[in-house]
Design a protein around this motif. Structure first.
Motif, PDB file in Angstrom:
ATOM      1  N   ARG A 109       3.819   3.895 -13.462  1.00  0.00           N
ATOM      2  CA  ARG A 109       3.222   3.915 -14.810  1.00  0.00           C
ATOM      3  C   ARG A 109       2.926   2.505 -15.329  1.00  0.00           C
ATOM      4  O   ARG A 109       2.111   2.324 -16.216  1.00  0.00           O
ATOM      5  CB  ARG A 109       4.155   4.615 -15.784  1.00  0.00           C
ATOM      6  N   ARG A 110       3.556   1.505 -14.745  1.00  0.00           N
ATOM      7  CA  ARG A 110       3.376   0.145 -15.226  1.00  0.00           C
ATOM      8  C   ARG A 110       2.164  -0.539 -14.602  1.00  0.00           C
ATOM      9  O   ARG A 110       1.811  -1.650 -15.009  1.00  0.00           O
ATOM     10  CB  ARG A 110       4.635  -0.671 -14.944  1.00  0.00           C
ATOM     11  N   TYR A 111       1.568   0.072 -13.606  1.00  0.00           N
ATOM     12  CA  TYR A 111       0.439  -0.547 -12.911  1.00  0.00           C
ATOM     13  C   TYR A 111      -0.876  -0.128 -13.567  1.00  0.00           C
ATOM     14  O   TYR A 111      -1.051   1.025 -13.956  1.00  0.00           O
ATOM     15  CB  TYR A 111       0.466  -0.188 -11.423  1.00  0.00           C
ATOM     16  N   ASP A 112      -1.777  -1.097 -13.639  1.00  0.00           N
ATOM     17  CA  ASP A 112      -2.989  -0.909 -14.426  1.00  0.00           C
ATOM     18  C   ASP A 112      -4.181  -0.409 -13.613  1.00  0.00           C
ATOM     19  O   ASP A 112      -5.042   0.289 -14.150  1.00  0.00           O
ATOM     20  CB  ASP A 112      -3.362  -2.236 -15.088  1.00  0.00           C
ATOM     21  N   TYR A 113      -4.255  -0.798 -12.376  1.00  0.00           N
ATOM     22  CA  TYR A 113      -5.417  -0.451 -11.552  1.00  0.00           C
ATOM     23  C   TYR A 113      -4.929   0.090 -10.217  1.00  0.00           C
ATOM     24  O   TYR A 113      -3.944  -0.395  -9.660  1.00  0.00           O
ATOM     25  CB  TYR A 113      -6.311  -1.673 -11.332  1.00  0.00           C
ATOM     26  N   TRP A 114      -5.699   1.053  -9.693  1.00  0.00           N
ATOM     27  CA  TRP A 114      -5.334   1.746  -8.468  1.00  0.00           C
ATOM     28  C   TRP A 114      -6.532   1.891  -7.532  1.00  0.00           C
ATOM     29  O   TRP A 114      -7.668   2.036  -7.985  1.00  0.00           O
ATOM     30  CB  TRP A 114      -4.820   3.155  -8.792  1.00  0.00           C
ATOM     31  N   GLY A 115      -6.234   1.839  -6.240  1.00  0.00           N
ATOM     32  CA  GLY A 115      -7.235   2.178  -5.253  1.00  0.00           C
ATOM     33  C   GLY A 115      -7.263   3.675  -5.011  1.00  0.00           C
ATOM     34  O   GLY A 115      -6.487   4.433  -5.620  1.00  0.00           O
ATOM     35  N   GLN A 116      -8.137   4.091  -4.115  1.00  0.00           N
ATOM     36  CA  GLN A 116      -8.305   5.518  -3.831  1.00  0.00           C
ATOM     37  C   GLN A 116      -7.305   6.022  -2.802  1.00  0.00           C
ATOM     38  O   GLN A 116      -7.135   7.235  -2.642  1.00  0.00           O
ATOM     39  CB  GLN A 116      -9.726   5.776  -3.339  1.00  0.00           C
ATOM     40  N   GLY A 117      -6.663   5.126  -2.089  1.00  0.00           N
ATOM     41  CA  GLY A 117      -5.658   5.520  -1.118  1.00  0.00           C
ATOM     42  C   GLY A 117      -6.181   5.584   0.301  1.00  0.00           C
ATOM     43  O   GLY A 117      -7.376   5.766   0.546  1.00  0.00           O
ATOM     44  N   THR A 118      -5.267   5.422   1.245  1.00  0.00           N
ATOM     45  CA  THR A 118      -5.583   5.542   2.660  1.00  0.00           C
ATOM     46  C   THR A 118      -4.465   6.345   3.328  1.00  0.00           C
ATOM     47  O   THR A 118      -3.285   6.140   3.034  1.00  0.00           O
ATOM     48  CB  THR A 118      -5.762   4.160   3.308  1.00  0.00           C
ATOM     49  N   GLN A 119      -4.849   7.253   4.204  1.00  0.00           N
ATOM     50  CA  GLN A 119      -3.891   8.169   4.808  1.00  0.00           C
ATOM     51  C   GLN A 119      -3.205   7.543   6.006  1.00  0.00           C
ATOM     52  O   GLN A 119      -3.868   6.997   6.903  1.00  0.00           O
ATOM     53  CB  GLN A 119      -4.599   9.459   5.248  1.00  0.00           C
ATOM     54  N   LEU A 120      -1.884   7.636   6.029  1.00  0.00           N
ATOM     55  CA  LEU A 120      -1.105   7.270   7.206  1.00  0.00           C
ATOM     56  C   LEU A 120      -0.400   8.518   7.697  1.00  0.00           C
ATOM     57  O   LEU A 120       0.290   9.188   6.926  1.00  0.00           O
ATOM     58  CB  LEU A 120      -0.062   6.201   6.877  1.00  0.00           C
ATOM     59  N   THR A 121      -0.579   8.816   8.973  1.00  0.00           N
ATOM     60  CA  THR A 121       0.112   9.931   9.587  1.00  0.00           C
ATOM     61  C   THR A 121       0.900   9.401  10.779  1.00  0.00           C
ATOM     62  O   THR A 121       0.329   8.772  11.667  1.00  0.00           O
ATOM     63  CB  THR A 121      -0.866  11.016  10.056  1.00  0.00           C
ATOM     64  N   VAL A 122       2.191   9.654  10.767  1.00  0.00           N
ATOM     65  CA  VAL A 122       3.061   9.223  11.854  1.00  0.00           C
ATOM     66  C   VAL A 122       3.508  10.466  12.617  1.00  0.00           C
ATOM     67  O   VAL A 122       4.139  11.358  12.045  1.00  0.00           O
ATOM     68  CB  VAL A 122       4.279   8.446  11.333  1.00  0.00           C
TER      69      VAL A 122
END
Length: 124
Positions: A109-122
């Motif tokens: 909640r304290r972060y102002d900007y976000w990326g769209q994300g990248t998937q990691l599958t192990v």
């Protein structure tokens, strides 16, 4: 304002390594604390690691300490997450986030900007 784009996710076997990158736009990137978070299916987004604006201070979740390393290159407006000794429980969408606060925070909640994300599958 900062725009963030993650890359480097993919499929890797348990025990393997991968490096995520997060490229940021904007000349003020160097002023932001940067963090990595992850979210697995059915779970809340959780803190992974963060680095101070100068890169001289880092903080890690206990679950990744000793295996993951966060770093940044302010000249390239990029933050990295080197992930070693990967486990199946590391599988998640990984998000890069920027915080205008100079103190490292672990709450999303304290972060102002976000990326769209990248998937990691192990895989096991």
């Amino acid at each position: 304002q900062v725009q963030l784009v993650e890359s480097g996710g993919g499929l890797v076997q348990a025990g393997g390594s991968l490096r995520l990158s997060c490229a940021a736009s904007g000349s003020t990137f160097r002023l932001y604390t940067m963090g990595w978070f992850r979210q697995a299916p059915g779970k809340e987004r959780e803190f992974v690691a963060a680095v101070s604006w100068r890169g001289d201070s880092t903080y890690y979740a206990d679950s990744v300490k000793g295996r993951f390393t966060i770093s940044r290159d302010n000249a390239k407006n990029t933050v990295y997450l080197q992930m070693n000794s990967l486990k199946t429980e590391d599988t998640a969408v990984y998000y890069c986030a920027a915080d205008r606060n100079s103190v490292i925070q672990t709450s999303a909640r304290r972060y102002d900007y976000w990326g769209q994300g990248t998937q990691l599958t192990v895989s096991s």
